[in-house]
Design an enzyme around this catalytic site. Sequence first.
Site, mmCIF file in Angstrom:
data_model
loop_
_atom_site.group_PDB
_atom_site.id
_atom_site.type_symbol
_atom_site.label_atom_id
_atom_site.label_comp_id
_atom_site.label_asym_id
_atom_site.label_seq_id
_atom_site.Cartn_x
_atom_site.Cartn_y
_atom_site.Cartn_z
ATOM 1 N N PRO A 1 0.831 -1.213 0.000
ATOM 2 C CA PRO A 1 0.000 0.000 0.000
ATOM 3 C C PRO A 1 0.868 1.267 0.000
ATOM 4 O O PRO A 1 2.033 1.253 0.410
ATOM 5 C CB PRO A 1 -0.783 -0.088 1.316
ATOM 6 C CG PRO A 1 -0.644 -1.493 1.778
ATOM 7 C CD PRO A 1 0.664 -1.986 1.244
ATOM 8 N N TYR A 2 0.242 2.348 -0.469
ATOM 9 C CA TYR A 2 0.858 3.675 -0.413
ATOM 10 C C TYR A 2 -0.123 4.596 0.307
ATOM 11 O O TYR A 2 -1.292 4.686 -0.076
ATOM 12 C CB TYR A 2 1.128 4.195 -1.825
ATOM 13 C CG TYR A 2 1.542 5.643 -1.839
ATOM 14 C CD1 TYR A 2 2.848 6.021 -1.542
ATOM 15 C CD2 TYR A 2 0.615 6.642 -2.110
ATOM 16 C CE1 TYR A 2 3.220 7.359 -1.520
ATOM 17 C CE2 TYR A 2 0.981 7.984 -2.096
ATOM 18 C CZ TYR A 2 2.285 8.327 -1.806
ATOM 19 O OH TYR A 2 2.658 9.652 -1.787
#
Lengths: 67, 67, 67, 67, 67, 67
Positions: free
Chosen positions: C2-3
């Site tokens: 994830p970012y």
Amino acid sequence: MPYVNIKVTNEGVSKQQKQALIQGVTELLQKVLNKNPATTVVVIDEVETDNWGIAGEQVTELRKRQS
Amino acid sequence: MPYVNIKVTNEGVSKQQKQALIQGVTELLQKVLNKNPATTVVVIDEVETDNWGIAGEQVTELRKRQS
Amino acid sequence: MPYVNIKVTNEGVSKQQKQALIQGVTELLQKVLNKNPATTVVVIDEVETDNWGIAGEQVTELRKRQS
Amino acid sequence: MPYVNIKVTNEGVSKQQKQALIQGVTELLQKVLNKNPATTVVVIDEVETDNWGIAGEQVTELRKRQS
Amino acid sequence: MPYVNIKVTNEGVSKQQKQALIQGVTELLQKVLNKNPATTVVVIDEVETDNWGIAGEQVTELRKRQS
Amino acid sequence: MPYVNIKVTNEGVSKQQKQALIQGVTELLQKVLNKNPATTVVVIDEVETDNWGIAGEQVTELRKRQS
């Protein structure tokens, strides 16, 4: 560790073209800044032409005039 | 007043999981920075695996090798 | 993979508070979505109060009235 | 040359409303900062109400209570 | 008309390296998607190492262990 | 509840101009989409001209040729 976000209009970008963008950007960051490809993240957003404006106009309308 | 954007791959995130992310991030910002939950905004983007690259490769391909 | 991007006003966030945000978000994504912490990226943006607007007003002005 | 990103919930924004947003923002940047409309880019993101949180809650739930 | 945002840690990126990133990404989008370079926008964000987290840790701390 | 991010080059935007952008965008979203100004968030990013590219070139260089 770089994060790159590419936004283009949703006009038929193929899976192979997306792969070419991801690979090309990752290699560019390695070449220019010596960034480790293993942690380089690339996210591509495909934006509907109704939702993209340039010069105050929707790309949908721009494309009609260009065709 | 914080704004948080969470990007994850589109691989079956449920409505309840989204709610857990929204609540968890909002509580974290209150706990750490004393931010008012009332004006904390969280936006979740689910990105197709063809459009997410890591290590120069599409997650779609990565998942094939992992399965 | 994830970012997460966290945007807050630039009002004295300490290095320890930033670490708490990074660790907290990373743990949240592991707990809720079973995301691997090793490739979870968190970026914090501190935005000047002149550059953050809510309700049509700069936070700089809002803070004056609140103090 | 400005780039503007507008995020709203996906609740029936019409093509004409999108055009009004694009035109309005482009004119605002010309009026306030003398920016050239020809290179002003506006991108509108429509976010599902399950994916938008405010006050620790999904907009989907908020809308149920409001109706 | 593409918009590309490159985020890297603020660790001494030179003006020439930024130019190489801008030129490289613009050429890539022309090669892969036939995008017009004239309207391709690239924005580079340099993020303080205290503000960038990976694996739940600030890059500042990661760099100390690596040195 | 909208979130708007405006990115412009860092070339002397005054506090009053930022206020005009925040107010103008907030009013536009109320007029076009009937969005509540109280929860409309606007964030302005000022980007160094070395970090902004158009047509494969840094704005810094573009400005030199224009002056």
